[in-house]
Design a protein around this motif. Structure first.
Motif, PDB file in Angstrom:
ATOM      1  N   LYS A 133      -1.247   4.279  17.332  1.00  0.00           N
ATOM      2  CA  LYS A 133      -0.065   4.937  16.769  1.00  0.00           C
ATOM      3  C   LYS A 133       1.035   3.922  16.464  1.00  0.00           C
ATOM      4  O   LYS A 133       1.710   4.006  15.426  1.00  0.00           O
ATOM      5  N   LEU A 134       1.213   2.961  17.373  1.00  0.00           N
ATOM      6  CA  LEU A 134       2.220   1.924  17.154  1.00  0.00           C
ATOM      7  C   LEU A 134       1.881   1.079  15.931  1.00  0.00           C
ATOM      8  O   LEU A 134       2.767   0.729  15.134  1.00  0.00           O
ATOM      9  N   LYS A 135       0.597   0.777  15.768  1.00  0.00           N
ATOM     10  CA  LYS A 135       0.162  -0.022  14.621  1.00  0.00           C
ATOM     11  C   LYS A 135       0.459   0.712  13.312  1.00  0.00           C
ATOM     12  O   LYS A 135       0.913   0.110  12.322  1.00  0.00           O
ATOM     13  N   ILE A 136       0.202   2.021  13.286  1.00  0.00           N
ATOM     14  CA  ILE A 136       0.482   2.810  12.087  1.00  0.00           C
ATOM     15  C   ILE A 136       1.984   2.835  11.812  1.00  0.00           C
ATOM     16  O   ILE A 136       2.434   2.695  10.662  1.00  0.00           O
ATOM     17  N   ALA A 137       2.779   3.016  12.873  1.00  0.00           N
ATOM     18  CA  ALA A 137       4.234   3.046  12.709  1.00  0.00           C
ATOM     19  C   ALA A 137       4.735   1.736  12.111  1.00  0.00           C
ATOM     20  O   ALA A 137       5.643   1.727  11.266  1.00  0.00           O
ATOM     21  N   GLU A 138       4.147   0.630  12.554  1.00  0.00           N
ATOM     22  CA  GLU A 138       4.532  -0.674  12.010  1.00  0.00           C
ATOM     23  C   GLU A 138       4.128  -0.797  10.544  1.00  0.00           C
ATOM     24  O   GLU A 138       4.886  -1.328   9.719  1.00  0.00           O
ATOM     25  N   ASN A 139       2.942  -0.296  10.194  1.00  0.00           N
ATOM     26  CA  ASN A 139       2.480  -0.351   8.799  1.00  0.00           C
ATOM     27  C   ASN A 139       3.373   0.473   7.875  1.00  0.00           C
ATOM     28  O   ASN A 139       3.612   0.096   6.723  1.00  0.00           O
ATOM     29  N   LEU A 140       3.857   1.591   8.397  1.00  0.00           N
ATOM     30  CA  LEU A 140       4.709   2.454   7.579  1.00  0.00           C
ATOM     31  C   LEU A 140       6.051   1.812   7.253  1.00  0.00           C
ATOM     32  O   LEU A 140       6.768   2.276   6.361  1.00  0.00           O
ATOM     33  N   GLU A 141       6.397   0.752   7.994  1.00  0.00           N
ATOM     34  CA  GLU A 141       7.652   0.050   7.733  1.00  0.00           C
ATOM     35  C   GLU A 141       7.504  -0.992   6.628  1.00  0.00           C
ATOM     36  O   GLU A 141       8.505  -1.520   6.127  1.00  0.00           O
ATOM     37  N   ILE A 142       6.274  -1.289   6.240  1.00  0.00           N
ATOM     38  CA  ILE A 142       6.034  -2.289   5.189  1.00  0.00           C
ATOM     39  C   ILE A 142       6.466  -1.711   3.837  1.00  0.00           C
ATOM     40  O   ILE A 142       6.027  -0.616   3.460  1.00  0.00           O
ATOM     41  N   PRO A 143       7.311  -2.421   3.091  1.00  0.00           N
ATOM     42  CA  PRO A 143       7.812  -1.887   1.817  1.00  0.00           C
ATOM     43  C   PRO A 143       6.717  -1.494   0.839  1.00  0.00           C
ATOM     44  O   PRO A 143       6.833  -0.470   0.142  1.00  0.00           O
ATOM     45  N   GLU A 144       5.639  -2.281   0.780  1.00  0.00           N
ATOM     46  CA  GLU A 144       4.563  -1.971  -0.154  1.00  0.00           C
ATOM     47  C   GLU A 144       3.913  -0.618   0.149  1.00  0.00           C
ATOM     48  O   GLU A 144       3.511   0.109  -0.765  1.00  0.00           O
ATOM     49  N   ILE A 145       3.814  -0.283   1.423  1.00  0.00           N
ATOM     50  CA  ILE A 145       3.222   0.998   1.805  1.00  0.00           C
ATOM     51  C   ILE A 145       4.215   2.126   1.592  1.00  0.00           C
ATOM     52  O   ILE A 145       3.854   3.233   1.167  1.00  0.00           O
ATOM     53  N   GLN A 146       5.478   1.864   1.852  1.00  0.00           N
ATOM     54  CA  GLN A 146       6.512   2.871   1.618  1.00  0.00           C
ATOM     55  C   GLN A 146       6.533   3.308   0.158  1.00  0.00           C
ATOM     56  O   GLN A 146       6.818   4.474  -0.154  1.00  0.00           O
ATOM     57  N   CYS A 147       6.218   2.382  -0.729  1.00  0.00           N
ATOM     58  CA  CYS A 147       6.255   2.678  -2.173  1.00  0.00           C
ATOM     59  C   CYS A 147       4.938   3.243  -2.696  1.00  0.00           C
ATOM     60  O   CYS A 147       4.855   3.657  -3.860  1.00  0.00           O
ATOM     61  N   GLN A 154      -2.099   8.647   3.755  1.00  0.00           N
ATOM     62  CA  GLN A 154      -3.269   8.358   4.586  1.00  0.00           C
ATOM     63  C   GLN A 154      -2.851   7.960   6.004  1.00  0.00           C
ATOM     64  O   GLN A 154      -3.443   8.414   6.988  1.00  0.00           O
ATOM     65  N   PHE A 155      -1.838   7.110   6.070  1.00  0.00           N
ATOM     66  CA  PHE A 155      -1.341   6.699   7.387  1.00  0.00           C
ATOM     67  C   PHE A 155      -0.737   7.877   8.147  1.00  0.00           C
ATOM     68  O   PHE A 155      -0.939   8.016   9.361  1.00  0.00           O
ATOM     69  N   MET A 156      -0.023   8.732   7.446  1.00  0.00           N
ATOM     70  CA  MET A 156       0.599   9.886   8.097  1.00  0.00           C
ATOM     71  C   MET A 156      -0.456  10.855   8.625  1.00  0.00           C
ATOM     72  O   MET A 156      -0.303  11.420   9.716  1.00  0.00           O
ATOM     73  N   LYS A 157      -1.538  11.049   7.879  1.00  0.00           N
ATOM     74  CA  LYS A 157      -2.623  11.917   8.343  1.00  0.00           C
ATOM     75  C   LYS A 157      -3.291  11.343   9.589  1.00  0.00           C
ATOM     76  O   LYS A 157      -3.618  12.067  10.535  1.00  0.00           O
TER      77      LYS A 157
END
Length: 375
Positions: A133-147, A154-157
């Motif tokens: 869960k922490l790894k996903i939370a960190e990935n969601l902070e990456i600007p490329e993924i946010q956009c 996919q990460f949210m699911k």
């Protein structure tokens, strides 16, 4: 498989061990001990009961006792060291150093206990789940993924799926005593609502209908609901501070005010004493029961020295009330209350007609006056 089938299977599994083995044997060694006593307690979710004590030989020990089902055991040593494990009705071994006895569960130290294995399995899987869960939370902070809406969804699911881990684990292993214990700990650490516990109990009671922690969890829920819904106040059997026997049910026929407060630090007690003095002065004919929750860890300084001694409340006749001390919550109903202040006004039949959980004496006097005038 259907849910009904799983629940039937849970119930079947919970019955088999109890009929196969009716005792446990535990032997092992606690490093750092020589010839010292170990005390073994059984924790049933509400109280701790001494099972036995043994004197070690070079740290080695052996316990044997009847055992119908797995339970939490606590080992206590001199110097306030303690450790917990889940003992099962079977043969087990424990090897641990006394420095690891820090009042927590002893992970990786007990062998041969299926219940302990299940507890450790849960902790390991929970740690891995939280890591993901922490790894996903960190990935969601990456600007490329946010956009990128597709990757973000996919990460949210996946995060939502990981969030279901705990409840799915509880359901899958509902017959294990550790599940009822974990739910118990979650609620009483204020992480879950009472409604959540009641919903979980539906599965627990089907999967493990005779479970020690299941039954005690249900009992606790019933009493808390009674207190919240202004039902019949539970019985109190205790000795007063002046040594007399007190039984709440024998005092029916008149209104009673229960004034319950916590005192871990004696120097902070005066405001509660002042409050009850104000109450009894305002309502001299009202029976008031002053219940003081205190701890065996409460200590006061011995005047003129640097030493301290155990503190316990002394009778104060000037308060004009019945005084009871609840040491380490040994009065049963106290275990179901939060750690703050609680006042309960009971009618002549012992039913709760008013409850207040904050120390506001003026409000309490106003409410008591209003309710007494309507009786």
């Amino acid at each position: 498989m259907t849910k009904v089938f799983w629940l039937f299977l849970f119930a079947l599994i919970s019955i088999i061990p109890a009929s196969a083995q009716k005792s446990f044997t535990l032997q092992g060694m606690i490093g750092g001990l020589q010839e010292e006593y170990i005390y073994l307690y059984k924790y049933d979710g509400e109280t701790k009961e001494l099972i036995d004590s043994v004197k070690t030989t070079n740290g080695e020990f052996k316990f044997e006792s009847p055992c119908e089902q797995a339970f939490i055991a606590e080992f206590k040593l001199a110097g306030r060291r303690a450790g917990k494990v889940f003992l099962s009705p079977t043969k087990m071994s424990l090897f641990v150093h006394k420095k690891d006895m820090n009042h927590k569960f002893l992970i990786g130290k007990l062998k041969g206990s299926p219940a302990q294995d299940r507890y450790e399995d849960f902790q390991a899987k929970l740690a891995e789940n939280n890591k993901q869960k922490l790894k996903i939370a960190e990935n969601l902070e990456i600007p490329e993924i946010q956009c990128d809406s597709i990757k973000k969804n996919q990460f949210m699911k996946e995060y939502a799926r990981l969030n279901q881990f705990r409840d799915e684990y509880y359901y899958k292993y509902a017959s294990s005593p550790i599940v009822a214990y974990l739910i118990y700990q979650e609620y009483f650490a204020s992480k879950r609502s009472l409604e959540y516990v009641k919903e979980q109990l539906k599965t627990l009671k089907l999967a493990n209908p005779n479970g020690l922690y299941v039954n005690n969890l249900q009992k606790r829920v019933d009493i808390i609901e009674t207190l919240q819904n202004k039902g019949q106040f539970p019985e109190i059997n205790s000795k007063t501070l002046d040594g007399k026997e007190y039984q709440l049910s024998q005092h029916k026929g008149k209104p009673i005010l229960l004034y319950i407060w916590r005192c871990w630090f004696p120097d902070r007690a005066q405001e509660y004493y002042d409050g009850i003095k104000d109450i009894t002065s305002t309502f001299p004919s009202l029976e008031v029961v002053n219940i003081i929750r205190y701890s065996s860890f409460a200590r006061v300084r011995i005047p003129g020295t640097t030493k301290s001694k155990a503190w316990h409340p002394e009778p104060r006749p000037e308060l004009n009330c019945i005084e009871i001390g609840s040491l380490n919550q040994n009065i049963e109903v106290v275990r179901y209350l939060d750690r703050g202040f609680n006042a309960f006004l009971l009618n002549k039949d012992g039913k709760i007609i008013y409850h207040q959980n904050n120390l506001n004496i003026e409000l309490l006097k106003s409410q008591v006056s209003s309710h007494l005038s309507n009786l």
